[in-house]
Design an enzyme around this catalytic site. Structure first.
Site, mmCIF file in Angstrom:
data_model
loop_
_atom_site.group_PDB
_atom_site.id
_atom_site.type_symbol
_atom_site.label_atom_id
_atom_site.label_comp_id
_atom_site.label_asym_id
_atom_site.label_seq_id
_atom_site.Cartn_x
_atom_site.Cartn_y
_atom_site.Cartn_z
ATOM 1 N N LYS A 53 0.842 -1.209 0.000
ATOM 2 C CA LYS A 53 0.000 0.000 0.000
ATOM 3 C C LYS A 53 0.871 1.250 0.000
ATOM 4 C CE LYS A 53 -3.569 -2.615 2.388
ATOM 5 N NZ LYS A 53 -4.206 -2.969 3.666
ATOM 6 N N GLN A 97 -4.233 -1.560 9.716
ATOM 7 C CA GLN A 97 -4.065 -2.869 9.088
ATOM 8 C C GLN A 97 -4.646 -3.968 9.986
ATOM 9 O OE1 GLN A 97 -2.805 -3.518 5.946
ATOM 10 N NE2 GLN A 97 -3.382 -5.640 6.343
ATOM 11 N N ASP A 120 -10.699 2.466 4.030
ATOM 12 C CA ASP A 120 -11.051 1.041 3.924
ATOM 13 C C ASP A 120 -12.568 0.847 3.821
ATOM 14 O OD1 ASP A 120 -9.158 -0.907 3.610
ATOM 15 O OD2 ASP A 120 -8.693 -1.119 5.737
#
Ligand code: NAP
Length: 288
Positions: A53, A97, A120
């Site tokens: 990412k 994460q 997200d």
């Protein structure tokens, strides 16, 4: 006849080309999209995902700050950091994460992220908006799958779509995305009896079970579009949920693990970041 393999890397390259133009326009206005990636402890796989990412952001003109916290970090401390990043006007996206260490409550941590920075798309506010067909930050894997299906040219309003998996990360949001586009949707999970009887009726089959090679050729209709989201490690190699060699002989289009949904998921995460940066810029402009 063999299926056409959907090239997720090539499609991701198209998405990045669109993003490069949007990032260029933002930078010309003095705004550089910036994401904060938080990793708490984390195994090798989590570290690899964070680095993928970070690399995607920095190679496309965006900035990325990685906070690598120790396993022993308290949830209170993590939420304090998220709060500071929420207040920082120079940060447009905050991502924690997953998975988190066991002593943390994932829902409470996700809920602490400012919804307009939740790249997200997992905050209750964003999932709730999606459920209500209100514009929202959509989770990146479902967004990736929708873009792939649009690129293939599937006529969703005529399709029976079957999803295997009902997680908040993939199964449920993709079901809602498809319903919002007038597809007919069936969702299967580990308690579904006779899975093959249902998957065989799918014009579009999306598999996100995390069960290697669960879907065999006799569970797939001729000419179905098959999207394999699964990523399990088997004998040190990444393996999908679909028995690719056999199913690809029956499907019309199919994604491969790797080079299918994975690269598109990262590209859609970056799209969410650029969306959030544009929204922040327009909101600031209105305030002035
Ligand atoms: P998850 O939270 O573990 O959910 C798995 C879902 O699959 C659950 O709903 C489970 O049913 C269902 N399931 C498991 N085994 C099944 C079986 N034998 N038959 C029918 N249903 C079954 O996983 P996830 O986070 O959604 O991820 C799914 C897979 O996608 C994983 O391999 C993950 O690594 C991968 N993934 C890939 C990407 C990408 O970018 N390519 C992104 C996200 C996830 P129950 O609800 O009944 O337990």
């Amino acid at each position: 006849m063999s299926a056409q393999i959907i090239n997720g890397r090539a499609l991701a390259a198209q998405v990045y080309a669109e993003l490069d133009a949007r990032v260029g326009a933002l930078r010309a206005c003095g705004v550089t999209p910036r994401v904060a990636l938080i990793l708490v402890g984390g195994n090798e796989l989590s570290k690899r995902y964070v680095s993928i990412k970070e690399n995607a952001a920095t190679s496309h003109g965006m900035e990325c700050i990685v906070y690598h916290l120790s396993d022993a970090t308290t949830q209170e401390r993590l939420i304090e950091l998220i709060g500071a990043l929420n207040r920082d006007r120079l940060v447009h996206g905050v991502l924690v994460q997953m998975p988190l260490p066991e002593h943390m409550d994932t829902a409470e941590v996700l809920d602490a992220i400012e919804p307009t920075k939740d790249i997200d798309g997992l905050h209750f506010c964003n999932t709730g908006k999606l459920l209500n067909s209100v514009p929202a930050v959509v989770a990146c894997t479902p967004r990736a799958i929708m873009r792939i299906l649009d690129d293939v040219g599937v006529r969703l309003e005529r399709a029976h779509t079957v999803i295997v998996g009902r997680s908040m990360l993939v199964g449920k949001p993709i079901a809602i995305c498809l319903l919002n586009r007038n597809a007919t949707v069936s969702v299967c999970h580990s308690h579904t009896p006779n899975l093959g009887d249902i998957t065989r009726t799918a014009d579009v089959l999306v598999v996100a079970a995390g069960s290697p090679r669960l879907i065999k050729a006799d569970m797939v209709k001729d000419d179905a579009v098959v999207i394999d989201v699964g990523q399990s490690t088997v004998d040190g190699k990444l393996c999908g949920d679909v028995d690719f060699p056999e199913v690809s002989k029956k499907a019309s289009y199919i994604t491969k693990v790797t080079g299918g949904v994975g690269p598109m998921t990262v590209a859609m995460l970056m799209t969410n970041l650029v969306d959030c940066a544009e929204l922040a810029m327009h909101t600031t402009a209105k305030e002035i």
